[in-house]
Design an enzyme around this catalytic site. Structure first.
Site, PDB file in Angstrom:
ATOM      1  N   HIS A  52       0.923  -1.186   0.019  1.00  0.00           N
ATOM      2  CA  HIS A  52      -0.070  -0.133  -0.008  1.00  0.00           C
ATOM      3  C   HIS A  52       1.072   1.429   0.018  1.00  0.00           C
ATOM      4  O   HIS A  52       0.554   2.240  -0.714  1.00  0.00           O
ATOM      5  CB  HIS A  52      -1.022   0.079   1.117  1.00  0.00           C
ATOM      6  CG  HIS A  52      -1.841   1.126   1.300  1.00  0.00           C
ATOM      7  ND1 HIS A  52      -3.089   1.041   0.473  1.00  0.00           N
ATOM      8  CD2 HIS A  52      -1.888   2.093   1.862  1.00  0.00           C
ATOM      9  CE1 HIS A  52      -3.915   2.290   0.955  1.00  0.00           C
ATOM     10  NE2 HIS A  52      -2.741   2.907   1.361  1.00  0.00           N
ATOM     11  N   GLU A  74      -1.366  -5.905  -3.726  1.00  0.00           N
ATOM     12  CA  GLU A  74      -2.100  -5.526  -2.553  1.00  0.00           C
ATOM     13  C   GLU A  74      -3.276  -6.108  -2.467  1.00  0.00           C
ATOM     14  O   GLU A  74      -3.936  -6.525  -1.540  1.00  0.00           O
ATOM     15  CB  GLU A  74      -2.222  -3.936  -2.632  1.00  0.00           C
ATOM     16  CG  GLU A  74      -2.901  -3.399  -1.651  1.00  0.00           C
ATOM     17  CD  GLU A  74      -3.163  -1.911  -1.602  1.00  0.00           C
ATOM     18  OE1 GLU A  74      -3.244  -1.307  -2.908  1.00  0.00           O
ATOM     19  OE2 GLU A  74      -3.453  -0.926  -0.685  1.00  0.00           O
ATOM     20  N   ASN A 385      -7.196  11.142   3.746  1.00  0.00           N
ATOM     21  CA  ASN A 385      -8.440  10.768   4.510  1.00  0.00           C
ATOM     22  C   ASN A 385      -9.149  12.168   4.722  1.00  0.00           C
ATOM     23  O   ASN A 385     -10.597  12.090   4.232  1.00  0.00           O
ATOM     24  CB  ASN A 385      -8.424  10.252   5.772  1.00  0.00           C
ATOM     25  CG  ASN A 385      -8.061   8.755   5.706  1.00  0.00           C
ATOM     26  OD1 ASN A 385      -8.208   8.099   4.578  1.00  0.00           O
ATOM     27  ND2 ASN A 385      -7.402   7.789   6.730  1.00  0.00           N
TER      28      ASN A 385
END
Length: 656
Positions: A52, A74, A385
């Site tokens: 990642h 991944e 995020n």
């Protein structure tokens, strides 16, 4: 495919290459361990995180082929860790092939600023897709040109990829003949030593080509075996191409080698040991200087005494220079990583059709290099995020009565012996009920626990491995990996992370990291026959205590200085000590956005000290940042003015 980077991006690329090499190097060992323990969840999570991270860095730099390979690997490990498929030997072969291709891509970038194109990785991606679609590898027929036409055959399970390539390159020959052929080749054309050793090992086990190819295909191989002459004609072609490639790459390798010699990478633990030793040396220096001062004042001036004082003065300068040099090895401004975020925010906001303004504060705040290096990934995860989950789309913000452009603030500052880094957004905030619901769905908590859980406890669920409130998976977020990485990294640094969020208003993540060992300058003051050290970075001004300038504001006192009023505390009062001594000086200190006056009984001047943590039993004592040892061997507490005043914050509402 040729790459082209600006000077600014070149620096980021160099850092990515170092990180990628470390990740891929660790992957080799981790994959070998995983093959022996395929159910090891910790290993599966570690490999998943590595891929990642690699994918994220490559994506920022536009290294498409690396992103595609890493993304599919991944995906495989995401399924493995969620028990959606079982690891097999065939899958592991393809995964190793993928890791090798990633290494090859990194080497290509370092040597010639090139990267494999779509055609180069087409077959590998197809194999990875086969795993993802059914959990098994479909081994396709291999086509080999043996000079007499196309021949198809299939290898048995578990054959090493390097051995496969040798058999394809020398069709019709057994393994012993292949070994003879490659040993006789010029050194520059010869396969790597590890490949030759693999071949020798298989021969020593008594195996040959017939044991590595499936029976049905071996019959056809005998039937269609080409005569020796065409085989001999096909060998020079690959041999002629290899020296040309070597000649083209040699100059580039030399340049890289010369550049690397300018930098020596040192293990962080060694720097830590050196820093601790220098800290102890500074304490010894302080003690010797104080002793020398006593000798000079009490003894008659002789040549020996003067020579001793001169030697101590010279030693003191040398220790100071050494201290500065070691501090520079460890301390760097957070600007080093903060400077990467404007581009990250710009590109990601554009990709998600959002408008985001980034505010950076405290870029000159210095932080230990060992901590700084480990903070980059957590900060990237939190900022991504914030854009993906936190900041709303422009039309959604307008409907909510917010500005069309969202704001993300990334700030850093030092507070006592702790470094505070905060990421704050004015987005939609975290829906606590949604977090609880997802946690219940994933079986992390029971419905009863969710009902009785506080908001703070619910926010802590965000840091659990695999937890995510995202409705769909993307290459931006939603895999449940980011927050897990953030928490594990901060905890490994013996720090803490807190979440503050209000639905519809925004979210703030606050990371508090300990400064375990640091040499700082302090102001030594006295109160109640005790000595305290106040860090100089918080000291604004020192003035004489004048009783006629002290006034009362309700239950508090104030001090007037040049027509400006400061809230006044005595150091004794702040530490709940008897406040009977005569005040001599006032130290003006900076607390947050305010200046506060603190009265003290004595002033001993500046001193350079080493911060020592108090240990677990005393680490939460308000107002104390740590301790140090003075030149005369006394233990002195270091004052944390921020927490001292904040401890009284509830009483000061309307006053500060």
């Amino acid at each position: 495919m040729k790459l082209n980077f600006s000077d600014d991006m070149r620096e980021i690329l160099e850092e990515f290459l170092i990180e990628a090499e470390e990740i891929l190097s660790n992957l080799d060992q981790e994959l070998i361990e995983l093959e022996e323990n395929p159910e090891d969840k910790e290993l599966l999570n570690s490999i998943f995180r590595g891929m990642h991270t690699l994918k994220g860095g490559a994506g920022f730099l536009g290294l498409t082929s690396i992103v595609e390979i890493a993304h599919k690997i991944e995906d495989i490990f995401n399924k493995l860790r969620n028990d959606e498929m079982k690891l097999t030997s065939e899958m592991m072969d393809v995964i190793f092939e993928g890791v090798d291709k990633l290494k090859e891509a990194i080497d290509m970038i370092k040597e010639s600023d090139e990267i494999p194109d779509e055609e180069d990785i087409k077959d590998l991606l197809s194999k990875l897709d086969s795993i993802l679609s059914g959990g098994e590898v479909v081994v396709e027929a291999e086509v080999v040109n043996n000079g007499g036409g196309a021949q198809e055959f299939e290898f048995v399970e578990g054959v090493d990829e390097d051995i496969k390539n040798l058999i394809r390159q020398y069709p019709g020959k057994d393994l012993g003949e292949i070994l003879e052929e490659i040993i006789l080749l010029p050194p520059e054309d010869r396969p790597p030593l590890q490949v030759i050793e693999k071949l020798e090992k298989i021969i020593a086990e008594g195996k040959d080509v017939k044991d590595l190819i499936k029976p049905a295909e071996r019959k056809e191989e005998k039937k269609e075996e080409s005569p020796p002459e065409p085989q001999q004609e096909t060998k020079p072609a690959p041999q002629e191409e290899k020296p040309q490639k070597t000649q083209q790459k040699e100059p580039v390798k030399k340049k890289k080698a010369e550049k690397k010699e300018e930098v020596i990478r040192v293990d962080v633990e060694r720097v830590e040991v050196l820093m601790n030793l220098v800290g102890e040396l500074v304490l010894d220096r302080n003690r010797i200087v104080k002793l020398a001062s006593g000798i000079e004042g009490s003894c008659e001036s002789t040549d020996t005494v003067e020579e001793l004082i001169d030697s101590i003065t010279g030693m003191s300068r040398t220790v100071s220079d050494l201290q500065d040099a070691v501090m520079k090895l460890r301390m760097q401004p957070v600007k080093k990583i903060f400077s990467k975020f404007p581009r990250i925010v710009r590109d990601l906001a554009k990709k998600l059709n959002k408008k985001v303004n980034l505010i950076l504060e405290g870029e000159d705040t210095e932080i230990d290099r060992s901590i700084l290096d480990k903070l980059e990934d957590p900060l990237i995860h939190l900022v991504r995020n914030a854009i993906d989950h936190g900041i709303e789309a422009p039309e959604e913000r307008v409907k909510a009565g917010k500005p069309e452009v969202g704001t993300i603030k990334l700030s850093a500052y030092q507070e006592g012996d702790r470094i505070i880094i905060a990421i704050e957004d004015d987005g939609r905030g975290i829906d606590v009920e949604k977090v609880k619901k997802k946690a219940v769905e994933k079986g992390l908590i029971t419905p009863e626990q969710a009902e009785n859980m506080s908001d703070k406890e619910a926010f802590e669920l965000l840091f659990m491995p695999g937890f995510s409130t995202a409705e769909k998976v993307s290459d931006v977020s939603g895999r449940g990996v980011g927050m897990d990485v953030v928490a594990s990294t901060i905890h490994s640094l013996r720090g803490t992370i807190e979440v503050e969020s209000e639905l519809g208003k925004g979210t703030k993540f606050v990371m508090k990291l300990p400064l375990t060992v640091a040499i700082i300058r302090t102001l030594m003051v006295g109160a109640s026959n005790r000595i305290f050290a106040i860090p100089l970075y918080s000291v604004v001004e020192i003035v004489r205590y004048e009783p006629d300038k002290v006034k009362n504001i309700g239950q508090f006192k104030s001090f007037m200085l040049r027509d400006e009023v400061y809230l006044l505390f005595s150091l004794n009062e702040l530490f709940d000590m008897s406040d009977e001594g005569e005040k001599q000086f006032i130290v003006i200190v900076r607390v947050g956005e305010k200046n506060i006056a603190i009265s003290v009984e004595e002033l001993f001047g500046e001193e350079e000290i080493v911060i020592k943590p108090l240990g677990k039993l005393l680490e939460n004592v308000q107002g104390i940042a740590g301790a140090t040892i003075t030149g005369d061997g006394k233990v002195v507490l270091i004052v944390d003015t921020n927490s001292l005043i904040n401890d009284k914050r509830s009483q000061l509402v309307g006053v500060l």
